[in-house]
Design a protein around this motif. Sequence first.
Motif, PDB file in Angstrom:
ATOM      1  N   LEU A  78       0.827  -1.211   0.000  1.00 43.81           N
ATOM      2  CA  LEU A  78       0.000   0.000   0.000  1.00 43.81           C
ATOM      3  C   LEU A  78       0.861   1.261   0.000  1.00 43.81           C
ATOM      4  O   LEU A  78       0.541   2.236  -0.680  1.00 43.81           O
ATOM      5  CB  LEU A  78      -0.938   0.012   1.200  1.00 43.81           C
ATOM      6  N   LYS A  79       1.957   1.229   0.735  1.00 42.88           N
ATOM      7  CA  LYS A  79       2.861   2.377   0.738  1.00 42.88           C
ATOM      8  C   LYS A  79       3.430   2.614  -0.659  1.00 42.88           C
ATOM      9  O   LYS A  79       3.528   3.752  -1.117  1.00 42.88           O
ATOM     10  CB  LYS A  79       3.997   2.164   1.729  1.00 42.88           C
ATOM     11  N   ALA A  81       2.042   1.738  -3.485  1.00 40.90           N
ATOM     12  CA  ALA A  81       0.958   2.241  -4.328  1.00 40.90           C
ATOM     13  C   ALA A  81       0.702   3.713  -4.040  1.00 40.90           C
ATOM     14  O   ALA A  81       0.483   4.515  -4.956  1.00 40.90           O
ATOM     15  CB  ALA A  81      -0.312   1.419  -4.098  1.00 40.90           C
ATOM     16  N   GLN A  82       0.764   4.089  -2.796  1.00 39.40           N
ATOM     17  CA  GLN A  82       0.551   5.482  -2.415  1.00 39.40           C
ATOM     18  C   GLN A  82       1.629   6.377  -3.033  1.00 39.40           C
ATOM     19  O   GLN A  82       1.326   7.457  -3.543  1.00 39.40           O
ATOM     20  CB  GLN A  82       0.563   5.610  -0.898  1.00 39.40           C
ATOM     21  N   LEU A  83       2.864   5.916  -3.023  1.00 41.09           N
ATOM     22  CA  LEU A  83       3.954   6.696  -3.635  1.00 41.09           C
ATOM     23  C   LEU A  83       3.734   6.837  -5.144  1.00 41.09           C
ATOM     24  O   LEU A  83       3.959   7.920  -5.692  1.00 41.09           O
ATOM     25  CB  LEU A  83       5.297   6.034  -3.357  1.00 41.09           C
ATOM     26  N   ILE A  85       0.889   6.759  -6.775  1.00 38.65           N
ATOM     27  CA  ILE A  85      -0.222   7.675  -7.013  1.00 38.65           C
ATOM     28  C   ILE A  85       0.223   9.122  -6.753  1.00 38.65           C
ATOM     29  O   ILE A  85      -0.077  10.035  -7.537  1.00 38.65           O
ATOM     30  CB  ILE A  85      -1.443   7.310  -6.159  1.00 38.65           C
ATOM     31  N   GLY A  86       0.975   9.310  -5.680  1.00 42.64           N
ATOM     32  CA  GLY A  86       1.454  10.645  -5.344  1.00 42.64           C
ATOM     33  C   GLY A  86       2.387  11.228  -6.392  1.00 42.64           C
ATOM     34  O   GLY A  86       2.415  12.441  -6.618  1.00 42.64           O
TER      35      GLY A  86
END
Length: 90
Positions: A78-79, A81-83, A85-86
């Motif tokens: 998830l981390k 994926a978050q990076l 997306i960011g």
Amino acid sequence: SGLPQDQMQKLVDEVAKAIAPAGDYGEVAEHLKKAVAQMRQGQKQSATQSLSDAAKELEKLMGQCQDMESLMAALEQLKGAQLCIGNGEC
């Protein structure tokens, strides 16, 4: 139940040594303390049950550890994926 007295004493000593390290593992230490007291009183059936209870508690904790490892792996994904997306990456 047919253990000679010297072997029974060695078993009691080994279980007693395991109490302190088991202190961080839920109710394991309590089950071990109970087993030692029961063995010293000659309550072999009860001591067997207490040792079995300690083993069950350890098995439960092992299962929880495996669940935690899976959760940690999912969190790492998830981390990532978050990076992505960011940063606007796919």
